[in-house]
Design an enzyme around this catalytic site. Structure first.
Site, PDB file in Angstrom:
ATOM      1  N   HIS A   1      34.237  39.869  56.600  1.00  0.00           N
ATOM      2  CA  HIS A   1      35.271  38.952  56.123  1.00  0.00           C
ATOM      3  C   HIS A   1      36.541  39.674  55.687  1.00  0.00           C
ATOM      4  O   HIS A   1      37.648  39.200  55.930  1.00  0.00           O
ATOM      5  CB  HIS A   1      34.695  38.150  54.948  1.00  0.00           C
ATOM      6  CG  HIS A   1      35.554  37.027  54.478  1.00  0.00           C
ATOM      7  ND1 HIS A   1      35.887  35.954  55.275  1.00  0.00           N
ATOM      8  CD2 HIS A   1      36.156  36.804  53.273  1.00  0.00           C
ATOM      9  CE1 HIS A   1      36.642  35.107  54.577  1.00  0.00           C
ATOM     10  NE2 HIS A   1      36.826  35.606  53.373  1.00  0.00           N
TER      11      HIS A   1
ATOM     12  N   SER B   1      41.204  35.102  54.038  1.00  0.00           N
ATOM     13  CA  SER B   1      40.333  34.074  53.472  1.00  0.00           C
ATOM     14  C   SER B   1      41.146  32.815  53.129  1.00  0.00           C
ATOM     15  O   SER B   1      41.783  32.248  54.006  1.00  0.00           O
ATOM     16  CB  SER B   1      39.594  34.624  52.255  1.00  0.00           C
ATOM     17  OG  SER B   1      38.532  33.775  51.896  1.00  0.00           O
ATOM     18  N   TYR B   2      41.160  32.360  51.858  1.00  0.00           N
ATOM     19  CA  TYR B   2      41.948  31.170  51.534  1.00  0.00           C
ATOM     20  C   TYR B   2      43.445  31.437  51.646  1.00  0.00           C
ATOM     21  O   TYR B   2      44.245  30.491  51.663  1.00  0.00           O
ATOM     22  CB  TYR B   2      41.607  30.632  50.137  1.00  0.00           C
ATOM     23  CG  TYR B   2      42.054  29.200  49.968  1.00  0.00           C
ATOM     24  CD1 TYR B   2      41.250  28.145  50.409  1.00  0.00           C
ATOM     25  CD2 TYR B   2      43.296  28.896  49.432  1.00  0.00           C
ATOM     26  CE1 TYR B   2      41.682  26.829  50.297  1.00  0.00           C
ATOM     27  CE2 TYR B   2      43.733  27.586  49.312  1.00  0.00           C
ATOM     28  CZ  TYR B   2      42.924  26.553  49.751  1.00  0.00           C
ATOM     29  OH  TYR B   2      43.354  25.257  49.652  1.00  0.00           O
TER      30      TYR B   2
ATOM     31  N   ASP C   1      31.775  38.144  60.430  1.00  0.00           N
ATOM     32  CA  ASP C   1      31.947  37.305  59.247  1.00  0.00           C
ATOM     33  C   ASP C   1      31.347  35.929  59.518  1.00  0.00           C
ATOM     34  O   ASP C   1      31.727  35.261  60.479  1.00  0.00           O
ATOM     35  CB  ASP C   1      33.443  37.173  58.939  1.00  0.00           C
ATOM     36  CG  ASP C   1      33.718  36.214  57.791  1.00  0.00           C
ATOM     37  OD1 ASP C   1      32.855  36.072  56.914  1.00  0.00           O
ATOM     38  OD2 ASP C   1      34.811  35.620  57.782  1.00  0.00           O
TER      39      ASP C   1
ATOM     40  N   GLY D   1      40.483  32.895  47.687  1.00  0.00           N
ATOM     41  CA  GLY D   1      39.769  32.206  46.632  1.00  0.00           C
ATOM     42  C   GLY D   1      39.571  30.726  46.970  1.00  0.00           C
ATOM     43  O   GLY D   1      38.635  30.373  47.665  1.00  0.00           O
TER      44      GLY D   1
END
Length: 499
Positions: A476, A185-186, A423, A88
């Protein structure tokens, strides 16, 4: 040497100690009130036990983090325990549970709840796995004060560490299992910062002592400069921009694409942006879909496509194309700049997330019967489930993650940095560069790795237990696009085998 009588007494003492220890573990093993006995939409028998519930990490603010725990379908008492974190910031780890490597595949149903089928490539095939909604305010996690929703990298790592210590007190029978932290991701920030806190706790003798062995990061944001400079070489290598434009932008920007300092550089970067506009940032091979007023982009499977969506180009022109991912609106915003990082809803003033169709997860997790089955608190406390929340204010306050990776790998913790090679959100080119930048000796030269007798991607191994891995054709969220291959490399890494 003791007398026979003394030896007999010693044996009895050992036996009594063992019985007492077994009793203590049994008395404090997995809380039965957290047992998940059924899930709406699934009519079969669970292949292993499931638990879910809350851990209160701050009584003052009633900060409570929600987890879903899936026991291994193999040998739960011996298999690794893995904590999974989505990114996120502000996105629920049920994203991973529903769409990536959870024990079920979800089938969209237009006449009711989604239907659940067993996932043959779920990561609980080989590990116990905890899906954690973190920080508070994300998914089903909550607090009773809005001040508790003002958070950041450091606070999230500390809170997640507190969660782990309290969680293992609830499930002490898993303390001796190998423990790993994983995310994407984050979570490229969440994972190494949390692993660092766990490692510090182990070194200081903090109890309970966690058996941390290593960590995994998939397509994770890491460093402002490396991530920010990754897209132009990626776009060139994937034939998304011409060689002429690539040479022009290199010359104009002097290799610094993430922080353009001249108008000429900005103009050239805008040309690059125009060429890649409209692509699915999460996987450049996937098509785009849209509703009347906005674009949405599906993941790997068109079975997740709502009936209201249409292929781009099949009907009228869309009103607009969603741009880059939050905090990653390249080229004008680098991936991990210090300061407040806007969540998707805050950035777009829209609760839906670009490039993501979350209809299945949203309809299932907001069903009252599902919430009851998962032991979720009432909606007055948690609110409705959203893939990514707008409740939190998040501060990226720990800078580059490279120093954390260096510290952890030098301590002896194994690390797998994996990247779906299609990605465009966090391109593999940046991850490949920063792993090389650590300066470690190459002990396993760049080579293909195999899954199902096919080349599944490429890998390079470094000293100190660091491995970089690409997954061919994945986007991703790697396990969503390449579930078989993801389970293969995941299984091998947990076992310490060569991938």
């Amino acid at each position: 040497m003791g007398s026979p009588k003394t030896g007999l007494l010693s044996n009895w003492a050992l036996l009594i100690s063992a019985v007492c220890l077994s009793f203590v573990l049994a008395a404090h093993s997995a809380p039965e009130e957290a047992l998940v006995t059924h899930l709406p939409g699934f009519n079969g028998t669970f292949p292993s036990k499931h638990y879910s519930g809350y851990v209160t990490i701050d009584p003052k603010t009633e900060k409570r983090l929600f987890y879903y725990f899936v026991l291994s379908e193999g040998q739960p008492s011996k298999d690794p325990v893995v904590l999974w974190l989505n990114g996120g910031p502000g996105c629920s780890s049920f994203d991973g549970f529903v769409y990536e490597h959870g024990p079920f595949n979800f089938e969209l149903s237009y006449d009711g709840l989604p239907k659940l089928h067993l996932n043959q490539y779920g990561w609980s095939k080989v590990s116990n796995i905890i899906y954690l909604d973190s920080p508070a305010g994300v998914g089903f996690s909550y607090a009773n004060t809005t001040a508790a929703y003002i958070t950041g990298d450091n606070e999230t790592a500390l809170d997640s560490h507190t969660f782990l210590l309290k969680w293992f007190e609830l499930y002490p029978e898993f303390l001796l299992n190998p423990f790993f932290i994983a995310g994407e991701s984050y979570a490229g920030v969440y994972v190494p910062t949390l692993a660092f806190e766990v490692a510090k706790g182990i070194d200081s003798g903090l109890k309970p002592a966690l058996n941390l062995k290593g960590y995994l990061v998939g397509n994770g944001v890491t460093d402002e400069e490396f991530d920010g400079n990754a897209l132009v070489p990626f776009a060139h290598g994937m034939a998304l921009i011409s060689n002429e434009l690539y040479q022009e932008v290199k010359q104009a920007c002097n290799g610094n694409f993430y922080n353009p300092s001249t108008d000429v550089c900005k103009q050239q970067l805008e040309k690059v942006n125009e060429d890649i506009d409209g692509l699915n940032i999460y996987d450049i091979l996937e098509p785009c879909y849209h509703e009347p007023s906005k674009i949405k982009i599906t993941g790997a499977s068109n079975s997740r496509l709502p009936s209201s969506f249409r292929l781009l180009g099949e009907t009228e022109k869309p009103l607009g194309v969603r741009k880059r991912m939050f905090g990653r609106s390249w080229p004008f915003r680098a991936p991990v700049r210090p300061g407040i990082v806007l969540t998707w809803p805050q950035l777009l003033n829209d609760l839906s997330v670009p490039c993501t169709d979350d209809e299945v997860a949203t309809s299932w997790l907001n069903n009252p019967n599902v919430r009851t089955a998962l032991h979720v608190e009432d909606e007055g406390s948690t609110g409705g489930w959203m893939l990514c929340t707008d409740k939190i204010s998040y501060n990226h306050n720990l800078g580059s993650m490279i120093k954390y990776h260096k510290n952890l790998t030098m301590r002896g913790y194994r690390a797998l940095i994996f990247s779906g090679d299609h990605d465009m959100c966090v391109p593999y080119t940046g991850s490949e560069e920063w792993t090389r930048s650590l300066g470690y000796k190459v002990v396993d030269e760049w080579r293909p790795w195999m899954s199902n007798d096919q080349v599944a991607g490429y890998t390079q191994g470094y000293e100190n237990g660091l491995t970089f891995l690409t997954i061919k054709g994945a986007g991703h969220t790697v396990p969503e696009y390449k579930p078989r291959e993801a389970l293969d490399f995941y299984s091998r890494f947990l076992l310490g085998e060569k991938i």
